[in-house]
Scaffold this motif. Structure first.
Motif, short mmCIF file in Angstrom:
data_model
loop_
_atom_site.label_atom_id
_atom_site.label_comp_id
_atom_site.label_asym_id
_atom_site.label_seq_id
_atom_site.Cartn_x
_atom_site.Cartn_y
_atom_site.Cartn_z
N UNK A 1 -4.85 -5.66 -10.04
CA UNK A 1 -5.63 -4.53 -9.57
C UNK A 1 -4.77 -3.40 -9.04
N UNK A 2 -3.62 -3.73 -8.45
CA UNK A 2 -2.74 -2.69 -7.94
C UNK A 2 -2.23 -1.80 -9.06
N UNK A 3 -1.86 -2.40 -10.18
CA UNK A 3 -1.37 -1.63 -11.33
C UNK A 3 -2.50 -0.80 -11.92
N UNK A 4 -3.70 -1.35 -11.95
CA UNK A 4 -4.84 -0.60 -12.45
C UNK A 4 -5.14 0.61 -11.57
N UNK A 5 -4.96 0.43 -10.28
CA UNK A 5 -5.21 1.53 -9.35
C UNK A 5 -4.24 2.68 -9.59
N UNK A 6 -2.96 2.37 -9.74
CA UNK A 6 -1.98 3.41 -10.05
C UNK A 6 -2.20 3.95 -11.46
N UNK B 1 0.81 -1.21 0.00
CA UNK B 1 0.00 0.00 0.00
C UNK B 1 0.84 1.26 0.00
N UNK B 2 1.97 1.22 0.70
CA UNK B 2 2.85 2.39 0.73
C UNK B 2 3.48 2.61 -0.64
N UNK B 3 3.92 1.53 -1.29
CA UNK B 3 4.54 1.66 -2.60
C UNK B 3 3.54 2.15 -3.64
N UNK B 4 2.26 1.80 -3.48
CA UNK B 4 1.26 2.25 -4.43
C UNK B 4 0.90 3.71 -4.21
N UNK B 5 0.96 4.16 -2.99
CA UNK B 5 0.62 5.55 -2.71
C UNK B 5 1.74 6.50 -3.12
N UNK B 6 2.96 6.02 -3.09
CA UNK B 6 4.10 6.84 -3.53
C UNK B 6 4.99 5.95 -4.39
#
Length: 520
Positions: free
Chosen positions: A341-346, A258-263
């Protein structure tokens, strides 16, 4: 006291003898009465006023309805209600202006063309105010990561020049409280933070969460009741020689997905051998272009951001629908179909930056050709995916695999008793035994060693091998990747084993093929 200057005074300052408000006015240049009688008359006069007009006071900049509030003015209209900004934080110099819009387009915007990182950074600046209108898009940041003097800070200065001068660019060197204050001052805008290494590694991950999630810490007041929390909504740009995960590791902290996705860590090197640049626009070198942009950003700034806000506040009708439709179309082109989904979110955040860059171009603010912002965002997103350990997959899978592969690589010999020598008195003693290891040989009669199987005790696997992750999730990952031997008739992941010299027990049989399973 400058003519026309406005200061909003909290009524609480009139309590007592009025020292608080007189000190504030003195600090702003208004000479106050020196004798007690006139001071008391002034206080009595202020307390007796009953203004006819009512205004709504807000303590953060950004969108309030359809009006955009700046420290010294409010743009747009929210149903005829008058809105004014008041805050104890110093925000006067945040949104300064110098030069003209045409000068910014010529001196800064033109030099972004052909330079994906510069175009991306400037598009992020335009995108900040539209995060509020992009339903389903989370706040977050992009971190330019690369070697010293490759031009990372220059990209931040270009983005900052959209909104203000040299004081708009902030530094990571701050406490939690300081970061909260800076975030609130840049709500519905762009926060630029340089030099990640200056932030305490112990709080780096929590700071990334905090900035992206848009709320500060809950704190107790003097009575014990919770005080109101600072809130904001923003995109942020960061720069540093190391990434978030590497910085956190200095404090022995593991980065959560979650931290890597937010920044996200975005490689600053553009791949043209010119650092962050790809096109020099007649300059002798990347360093020369960087110096030129640095000087220009200090003399031409703020006007394009003000023009952008005027354009937005005058065209709010249908803005959310237009933004959503264009983001959906752009996201479909940017994000690979098989992406997690993580890549789609970013990717949604990347799509916001691309669409807003194009909208600013269509409004005549950037001086870029149509499609330049989208092309720059596509290059940056592809660079992020290529540098991401998990690629377009789940970050947790890669992190779990790394954790377990490292543990077995470190302890695979010393802490596992050799199955074939368990009864050998001359075999080395196994200290802190985690289980047994058994040789796997060819079945062709050549008796050649082709690998090992570790018979891991479940408690050790749970507390050490997959430390920090869910045990069953880690076992399922090993099974899916072919590194776990399971018994077909037995449910779950464990196997029954009868090690020599030990009682029958349950173990997890992990294959040594895990050591060769590198992240894609």
């Amino acid at each position: 006291f400058r003519a026309g200057r406005r200061w909003l005074m909290p009524l609480a300052m009139l309590a007592g003898d009025g020292t608080a408000y007189r000190a504030e006015l003195l600090g702003q240049g208004l000479m106050m009465p020196t004798d007690a009688k006139r001071r008391s008359l002034l206080t009595a006069y202020l307390q007796s006023r009953r203004p006819a007009d009512l205004v709504r006071i807000v303590d953060r900049v950004g969108w309030h309805g359809r009006a955009y509030v700046l420290p010294r003015e409010t743009l747009g209209d929210d149903g005829g209600e008058r809105i004014l900004f008041q805050s104890e934080a110093q925000t006067e110099g945040t949104f300064d202006q110098r030069g003209t819009l045409d000068q910014w387009r010529e001196r800064v915007g033109r030099l972004c063309v052909g330079n994906s990182r510069l175009t991306f950074a400037a598009s992020c600046a335009f995108a900040g105010p539209l995060l509020a209108w992009a339903a389903g898009t989370d706040g977050g940041g992009f971190h330019f990561m690369g070697d010293s003097s490759c031009g990372k800070t220059t990209a931040l200065r270009v983005a900052a020049s959209v909104w203000g001068g040299r004081d708009y660019l902030q530094r990571w060197r701050a406490t939690d409280n300081g970061l909260e204050g800076m975030a609130a001052q840049h709500s519905d805008g762009l926060l630029c933070l340089d030099e990640l290494a200056q932030l305490d590694a112990k709080v780096a991950g929590e700071s990334a969460y905090m900035l992206a999630n848009g709320q500060g810490k809950s704190r107790a007041g003097r009575t014990g009741a919770a005080r109101p929390r600072l809130a904001w909504r923003l995109l942020f740009l960061s720069a540093g020689e190391i990434g978030l995960a590497e910085h956190m590791s200095e404090a022995n902290k593991r980065t959560r997905a979650g931290q890597e996705l937010r920044m996200i860590d975005l490689p600053a090197e553009a791949g043209a051998g010119l650092g962050i640049f790809e096109e020099l626009h007649g300059q002798a070198s990347g360093g020369a272009l960087s110096q030129h942009l640095t000087r220009t950003a200090e003399t031409t700034f703020g006007t394009v951001g003000r023009a952008w806000l005027e354009h937005l506040t005058g065209n709010t009708e249908g803005l959310a629908r237009t933004l959503r439709e264009r983001m959906d179309a752009t996201e479909a082109k940017l994000v690979p179909e098989s992406a997690a989904g993580q890549v789609q979110r970013v990717g949604r955040r990347f799509a916001l930056v691309a669409v807003v860059g194009e909208l600013a171009t269509e409004a005549g603010l950037t001086g870029w050709p149509t499609g330049a912002a989208t092309a720059a965002v596509r290059r940056c997103m592809n660079a992020w995916i290529e540098a991401r350990p998990a690629g377009i997959g789940l970050a947790e899978d890669t992190q779990m695999l790394r954790q377990m592969r490292g543990w077995f690589g470190l302890h695979g010999d010393a802490r596992f008793t050799d199955w074939g020598r368990a009864d050998d008195d001359h075999a080395p003693k196994t200290m802190n035994r985690a289980g047994w290891r058994k040789a796997v040989k060819t079945s062709t009669g050549l008796d050649e060693l082709i690998g090992w199987e570790w018979y891991v005790l479940p408690d050790v696997f749970r507390t050490e091998a997959c430390k920090g992750f869910n045990e069953r999730t880690a076992l399922r990952l090993l099974k899916d990747r072919g590194h776990l031997h399971t018994e077909g008739k037995r449910p779950g992941f464990g196997c029954s084993a009868s090690p020599p010299g030990a009682d029958k027990c349950m173990v997890y049989r992990v294959k040594s093929s895990i050591l060769g399973d590198l992240p894609e």
